[in-house]
Scaffold this active site. Structure first.
Site, PDB file in Angstrom:
ATOM      1  N   TYR A 142      45.602 -61.186 -21.916  1.00 19.90           N
ATOM      2  CA  TYR A 142      46.891 -60.493 -21.794  1.00 19.90           C
ATOM      3  C   TYR A 142      47.877 -60.941 -22.873  1.00 19.90           C
ATOM      4  O   TYR A 142      48.777 -60.199 -23.245  1.00 19.90           O
ATOM      5  CB  TYR A 142      47.522 -60.777 -20.428  1.00 19.90           C
ATOM      6  CG  TYR A 142      47.108 -59.833 -19.333  1.00 19.90           C
ATOM      7  CD1 TYR A 142      45.779 -59.691 -18.966  1.00 19.90           C
ATOM      8  CD2 TYR A 142      48.064 -59.097 -18.633  1.00 19.90           C
ATOM      9  CE1 TYR A 142      45.408 -58.838 -17.941  1.00 19.90           C
ATOM     10  CE2 TYR A 142      47.707 -58.246 -17.609  1.00 19.90           C
ATOM     11  CZ  TYR A 142      46.379 -58.117 -17.273  1.00 19.90           C
ATOM     12  OH  TYR A 142      46.023 -57.269 -16.253  1.00 19.90           O
ATOM     13  N   LYS A 189      32.764 -65.959 -17.056  1.00 20.40           N
ATOM     14  CA  LYS A 189      31.653 -65.271 -17.718  1.00 20.40           C
ATOM     15  C   LYS A 189      31.110 -66.268 -18.754  1.00 20.40           C
ATOM     16  O   LYS A 189      31.065 -66.006 -19.958  1.00 20.40           O
ATOM     17  CB  LYS A 189      32.180 -63.970 -18.352  1.00 20.40           C
ATOM     18  CG  LYS A 189      31.127 -63.046 -18.892  1.00 20.40           C
ATOM     19  CD  LYS A 189      30.278 -62.355 -17.841  1.00 20.40           C
ATOM     20  CE  LYS A 189      29.118 -61.628 -18.515  1.00 20.40           C
ATOM     21  NZ  LYS A 189      28.129 -61.118 -17.539  1.00 20.40           N
ATOM     22  N   ASP A 221      30.684 -60.735 -12.917  1.00 20.49           N
ATOM     23  CA  ASP A 221      29.963 -59.520 -12.503  1.00 20.49           C
ATOM     24  C   ASP A 221      29.298 -59.729 -11.140  1.00 20.49           C
ATOM     25  O   ASP A 221      29.303 -58.840 -10.278  1.00 20.49           O
ATOM     26  CB  ASP A 221      28.953 -59.070 -13.568  1.00 20.49           C
ATOM     27  CG  ASP A 221      28.103 -60.207 -14.113  1.00 20.49           C
ATOM     28  OD1 ASP A 221      28.355 -61.374 -13.775  1.00 20.49           O
ATOM     29  OD2 ASP A 221      27.165 -59.914 -14.891  1.00 20.49           O
ATOM     30  N   ASP A 245      42.972 -59.793 -12.351  1.00 22.74           N
ATOM     31  CA  ASP A 245      43.607 -58.480 -12.188  1.00 22.74           C
ATOM     32  C   ASP A 245      42.612 -57.507 -11.568  1.00 22.74           C
ATOM     33  O   ASP A 245      42.913 -56.811 -10.594  1.00 22.74           O
ATOM     34  CB  ASP A 245      44.071 -57.970 -13.554  1.00 22.74           C
ATOM     35  CG  ASP A 245      44.697 -56.593 -13.457  1.00 22.74           C
ATOM     36  OD1 ASP A 245      45.532 -56.398 -12.554  1.00 22.74           O
ATOM     37  OD2 ASP A 245      44.336 -55.705 -14.248  1.00 22.74           O
ATOM     38  N   ASP A 249      42.323 -56.091  -7.242  1.00 23.49           N
ATOM     39  CA  ASP A 249      42.374 -54.674  -6.847  1.00 23.49           C
ATOM     40  C   ASP A 249      41.115 -54.320  -6.062  1.00 23.49           C
ATOM     41  O   ASP A 249      41.172 -53.643  -5.033  1.00 23.49           O
ATOM     42  CB  ASP A 249      42.457 -53.760  -8.082  1.00 23.49           C
ATOM     43  CG  ASP A 249      43.888 -53.383  -8.437  1.00 23.49           C
ATOM     44  OD1 ASP A 249      44.788 -54.202  -8.170  1.00 23.49           O
ATOM     45  OD2 ASP A 249      44.110 -52.287  -8.990  1.00 23.49           O
TER      46      ASP A 249
HETATM   47  C1  IPM Z   1      49.225 -56.427 -11.664  1.00 20.89           C
HETATM   48  C2  IPM Z   1      49.412 -55.217 -12.530  1.00 20.89           C
HETATM   49  C3  IPM Z   1      49.885 -55.668 -13.901  1.00 20.89           C
HETATM   50  C4  IPM Z   1      48.817 -56.562 -14.495  1.00 20.89           C
HETATM   51  C5  IPM Z   1      50.254 -54.528 -14.869  1.00 20.89           C
HETATM   52  C6  IPM Z   1      51.245 -53.582 -14.263  1.00 20.89           C
HETATM   53  C7  IPM Z   1      50.708 -55.039 -16.197  1.00 20.89           C
HETATM   54  O1  IPM Z   1      48.263 -54.467 -12.599  1.00 20.89           O
HETATM   55  O2  IPM Z   1      50.228 -57.115 -11.385  1.00 20.89           O
HETATM   56  O3  IPM Z   1      48.106 -56.680 -11.246  1.00 20.89           O
HETATM   57  O4  IPM Z   1      47.870 -56.054 -15.126  1.00 20.89           O
HETATM   58  O5  IPM Z   1      48.913 -57.778 -14.345  1.00 20.89           O
HETATM   59 MN    MN Z   2      46.627 -55.223 -11.379  1.00 17.82          MN
END
Ligand code: IPM
Ligand code: MN
Length: 353
Positions: A142, A189, A221, A245, A249
């Site tokens: 990032y 990884k 993975d 990240d 999710d």
């Molecule tokens: C998160 C979001 C952010 C990230 C984005 C919005 C930059 O997806 O907080 O997980 O990738 O960290």
């Molecule tokens: Mn995110």
């Protein structure tokens, strides 16, 4: 206690979910005799529109001078389909993380018994899931060097980590696992990436200091797969910025809705508490978003401030709302309560206990 909290509502559904969390915090303050002074800052797309900067200096100063920050969401589709734009809302979030030194993002994933059937995954697989990701938040790909060739036909991003960055993050993971099931998984990884080999080496060296913690090392993975097949075998997972990240999710699917999962970003200065979901622009202004992730983020905030009873009461009231079928549209598309009604319900529950 006197608390100064800055709210950064941001974009999309951000203001709506923050409103509900504020209601809940105010009812906690009333119940426990705290005095919360709210301040407000602009961030994200609306800050770009107002002042041309997604994380203005003024907002940063407000954060620095607060006991905690409650963050909604940022992002606007206007900015998504034009890769040539120089200023984007997400930069606000990234620069806030960097400037506040928020190097650790703590993201729990758990299930609510009553919502077990809402998950697309089989009940037997996900029952009893209670895991926490500790995602590195201020370094890695990032924030590494990136660029384009002169002819614009090639591009690169760099995943860069220093040993001390890994160490401070891992320390949080080890300490958290000591308070839990004493299982720590380092997700990397290392079969391909040099930065991942540095992660392993650093964490292996730290293991000696935490003899009670059972540490495992798994490739990202494989973790992506096991999270779906057997999530309850994990306890604390530590990982780099990008892997964290993606995996968080993925893991939110276990709970049934991304609208349920909170997070805490902690580091050198003021901590920030925010839902893991994004700005969900399609739902903005419709009073249909799920405020629970933000309300539970405020619970993490009280806990971080050492106010455990306050935090527990929020968790309890949220659980009660779910038990009593107070579900927003993401969880109950046919028969649902609105964002603000759910916030009222939880705030009232707190006051009437
Ligand atoms: C998160 C979001 C952010 C990230 C984005 C919005 C930059 O997806 O907080 O997980 O990738 O960290
Ligand atoms: Mn995110």
């Amino acid at each position: 206690m006197n608390l100064k909290i800055t709210k950064l509502s941001g974009d999309g559904i951000g203001p709506e979910v923050i409103n509900e969390a504020v209601k809940v915090c105010d009812s906690i303050a009333k119940k426990f005799n705290h005095n919360i002074t709210w301040d407000e800052g602009i961030v994200g797309a609306n800050a770009i529109e107002k002042v041309g900067n997604p994380y203005p200096e003024e907002t940063h100063d407000k954060c620095l001078n607060s006991d905690a920050v409650l963050f909604g969401a940022i992002g606007d589709p206007k900015f998504d389909n034009d890769p040539s734009l120089k200023i984007r809302p997400e930069q606000g979030l990234l620069s806030m993380r960097k400037k506040l030194g928020l190097y650790a993002n703590i993201r729990p994933t758990f299930t609510f018994e009553e919502l077990i059937d809402k998950s697309p995954l089989k009940k037997e697989l996900i029952q009893g899931t209670d895991i926490v990701f500790v995602r590195e938040l201020t370094s890695g790909i990032y924030f590494g060097k990136r660029g384009r060739s002169d002819d614009k036909n090639s591009a690169f991003d760099t995943c860069y980590y220093r040993r001390d960055e890994i160490k401070r993050l891992a320390k949080i993971g080890f300490n958290l696992s000591m308070k839990r099931k004493k299982k720590l998984c380092c997700v990397d990884k290392a079969n391909v990436l040099e930065s991942s080999r540095l992660w392993r080496e650093t964490i292996q060296a730290m293991e000696l200091k935490y003899p009670d913690v059972v540490v495992s090392y798994e490739f990202v993975d494989a973790v992506a797969m096991r999270l779906i097949q057997n999530p309850s075998t994990y306890d604390v997972l530590i990982t780099s910025n990008l892997f964290g990240d993606i995996l968080t999710d993925e893991a939110s699917v276990i709970s049934g809705s991304i609208g349920l999962m909170p997070s805490a970003s902690i580091g050198d200065k003021t901590s920030v508490f925010e839902p893991i979901h994004g700005s969900y622009p399609e739902a903005a202004g419709k009073n249909i978003a799920n405020p629970i992730a933000t309300i539970l983020s405020s619970s993490m905030m009280f806990k971080q401030l050492g106010l455990n009873k306050e935090s527990e009461l929020i968790d309890y009231a949220v659980k009660e709302s779910i038990k009593k079928g107070q579900l927003t549209r993401d969880l109950s598309p046919k028969n649902f309560v609105s964002t603000s009604d759910l916030g009222d319900w939880i705030a009232n529950k707190i006051l009437n206990i």
